[in-house]
Structure formats: C-alpha cells, structure tokens
Scaffold this motif. Structure first.
Motif, short mmCIF file in Angstrom:
data_model
loop_
_atom_site.label_atom_id
_atom_site.label_comp_id
_atom_site.label_asym_id
_atom_site.label_seq_id
_atom_site.Cartn_x
_atom_site.Cartn_y
_atom_site.Cartn_z
N UNK A 3 1.10 -1.01 0.15
CA UNK A 3 0.11 0.26 0.03
C UNK A 3 0.86 1.53 0.25
N UNK A 4 -0.02 2.31 0.44
CA UNK A 4 1.07 3.29 -0.48
C UNK A 4 1.13 4.02 -1.32
N UNK A 5 2.18 5.04 -1.46
CA UNK A 5 2.31 5.78 -2.75
C UNK A 5 2.60 4.96 -4.32
N UNK A 6 2.56 4.30 -4.51
CA UNK A 6 2.88 3.15 -5.26
C UNK A 6 1.87 1.66 -5.35
N UNK A 7 1.05 1.53 -5.14
CA UNK A 7 -0.20 -0.55 -4.29
C UNK A 7 0.31 -0.72 -4.76
N UNK A 8 0.44 -1.93 -4.95
CA UNK A 8 0.94 -3.78 -6.10
C UNK A 8 -0.21 -4.14 -5.45
N UNK A 9 0.09 -5.77 -5.92
CA UNK A 9 -0.26 -6.92 -5.52
C UNK A 9 0.55 -7.74 -6.22
N UNK A 10 1.11 -9.18 -5.44
CA UNK A 10 1.32 -9.87 -6.49
C UNK A 10 1.02 -11.19 -5.95
N UNK A 11 1.22 -11.94 -7.41
CA UNK A 11 1.27 -13.76 -6.86
C UNK A 11 2.22 -14.45 -6.73
N UNK A 12 2.96 -15.78 -6.25
CA UNK A 12 3.65 -16.51 -6.68
C UNK A 12 3.52 -17.81 -6.95
#
Length: 140
Positions: free
Chosen positions: A95-104
């Motif tokens: 979260x924050x300035x550049x939110x992202x999600x990743x699955x591996x």
C-alpha cells in the motif's frame, strides 16, 4: 536380492534428507527469467544469471520469497505463504504511494519453475517466469 534391498534403503534415505531440507535445494543454480509487461510493443529478451544457494537459505522457506520490493518495505505484507511438498505459493500486497499486489508460485526439484504476476496500480500487469537448473555444489 540384498543389492535391491540396499538400493531401496539408499533411495529412501536420500528422499528423507531431501524432504527434511525443504522444497529448495542448496547449490549452484542457473536461472533464466523472462518478463512480460502488458502494453509493451516488444517482449524483453530473457536473461540468465548464476545463484549460489546456501544450506541455510535452502532450509528457510521464507528465503524462497522474492527479494524485490516488499522485502524491507513496511508498506508491503507477505500473505498466504504456503509450502506443500515441493511447491511454494505466496502473495504480497503493498500500500502507499505505489500500491501493488503480487502472486507467486515456485515448484522445486533438481530444476525449478517460478511464476510471479504483479499488478501495479495505474501501470498494469507484469509477469515474470523463471526456469532454473541445479549445476552442482557451490564453490566458494
């Protein structure tokens, strides 16, 4: 008959040692990675590198997780980390300035495959696929 029994005992011992050390094996690995960025007109060429995985790294399943963004970022949390046999799955949410999600997902043996899919808010999807083969023991 004794030879066959000895062979079976030896194979079982090797299997137990492999299971005890976890899904990842120590040693020298050649890893080839391909990246696919959604919306890019050209695909990036694959790149290959050599990695030395120590016994300590191989025995700690959390060392299997990627070391990119999220490793030390307080805005990122690893979740759903599971080891099932020789397969490791996980997700990361930042979260924050550049939110992202990743699955591996990583599947280990004398070779391994890894797939990581990352969604970056406002930037799209990136998929990284890696294949690796164990070259032998590390020489230091």
């Amino acid at each position: 008959m004794r030879r066959a029994a000895a062979l079976v005992v030896a194979l079982l011992a090797v299997g137990i040692v492999t299971l005890a050390q976890g899904p990842r094996r120590d040693g020298k690995w050649e890893v080839t990675t391909e990246m696919d960025l959604a919306g890019m007109p050209m695909k990036m060429p694959p790149f290959t590198n050599i990695q030395c995985v120590t016994k300590e790294e191989a025995n700690d399943p959390l060392k299997s997780a990627p070391k990119g963004r999220g490793a030390d970022d307080p805005n990122c949390k690893v979740a759903d980390y599971k080891v099932t046999g020789n397969k490791v799955t996980y997700s990361v949410k930042c979260e924050g300035d550049q939110p992202m999600t990743m699955k591996g997902e990583m599947v280990y043996g004398d070779t391994y495959t890894a797939t990581q899919t990352m969604e970056v808010a406002g930037r799209g999807t990136m998929t990284m696929k890696s294949t690796a083969k164990r070259l032998g023991d590390c020489i230091k």
